[in-house]
Design a protein around this motif. Structure first.
Motif, mmCIF file in Angstrom:
data_model
loop_
_atom_site.group_PDB
_atom_site.id
_atom_site.type_symbol
_atom_site.label_atom_id
_atom_site.label_comp_id
_atom_site.label_asym_id
_atom_site.label_seq_id
_atom_site.Cartn_x
_atom_site.Cartn_y
_atom_site.Cartn_z
ATOM 1 N N LEU A 23 46.098 39.926 36.760
ATOM 2 C CA LEU A 23 47.235 40.002 37.548
ATOM 3 C C LEU A 23 47.127 39.212 38.552
ATOM 4 O O LEU A 23 46.296 38.595 39.332
ATOM 5 N N ARG A 26 51.500 38.872 42.938
ATOM 6 C CA ARG A 26 52.993 39.312 43.101
ATOM 7 C C ARG A 26 52.749 40.552 42.092
ATOM 8 O O ARG A 26 53.187 41.627 42.486
ATOM 9 N N ALA A 27 51.936 40.417 40.880
ATOM 10 C CA ALA A 27 52.175 41.509 39.915
ATOM 11 C C ALA A 27 51.439 42.589 40.300
ATOM 12 O O ALA A 27 51.764 43.876 40.185
ATOM 13 N N GLN A 31 52.413 46.682 40.849
ATOM 14 C CA GLN A 31 51.724 47.821 40.636
ATOM 15 C C GLN A 31 51.110 48.770 41.721
ATOM 16 O O GLN A 31 51.085 49.887 41.481
#
Length: 157
Positions: A23, A26-27, A31
């Protein structure tokens, strides 16, 4: 004052977990529910606020206490601390600092209260042999002496 949270361990675990999942920051922020800027700062070594710390450790799947520093045990005594500060005083020569520290150490030793002995009473079962009681007493006395002085106990153990 030292930080109560081991931020180095937190940033390593955060970065490692994020990379294992493949990831981006940002991802990972999406999450975990932690703002992107906060995650970026944590990975640089900044301490998050309590709510974001909780979200991060939940996302990592780790217990929060894993990141708390163990309490420091003070090993130096008051005269040592004073001697250290005197040795760093720019207004004192090394000899003057040592002399003052010696006076402080002497006064402290003569005026400080000695540590109180800890006494315990053991309620022993009838099968508790007198020899075992004596050995246990000696062991506890040695432990107390070592804790107080930092050296071997009276029995030399």
């Amino acid at each position: 004052m030292d930080e109560p949270v081991d931020i180095d361990a937190l940033k390593v675990r955060l970065r490692q977990h994020r990379k294992e999942l493949g990831l981006s920051l940002r991802a990972a922020a999406g999450q975990s529910g932690v703002p992107f800027n906060t995650l970026a700062r944590v990975e640089k070594g900044d301490l998050p606020d309590l709510a974001n710390f909780r979200r991060i450790v939940e996302w990592l799947g780790l217990p929060p206490e894993l990141f708390f520093q163990p309490p420091r045990i003070r090993t130096e005594n008051t005269p040592e601390i004073i001697a250290h500060h005197l040795s760093r005083d720019p207004n004192l020569t090394d000899e003057a600092a040592r002399h003052i520290a010696g006076l402080v150490r002497e006064l402290y030793t003569s005026l400080a209260r000695p540590p109180e002995a800890v006494r315990i009473r053991l309620r022993a079962a009838p099968t508790f042999k007198p020899e075992a009681s004596r050995l246990l007493g000696d062991l506890l006395q040695d432990m107390q002496h070592k804790l107080i002085t930092g050296g071997p106990g009276p029995a030399g153990r």
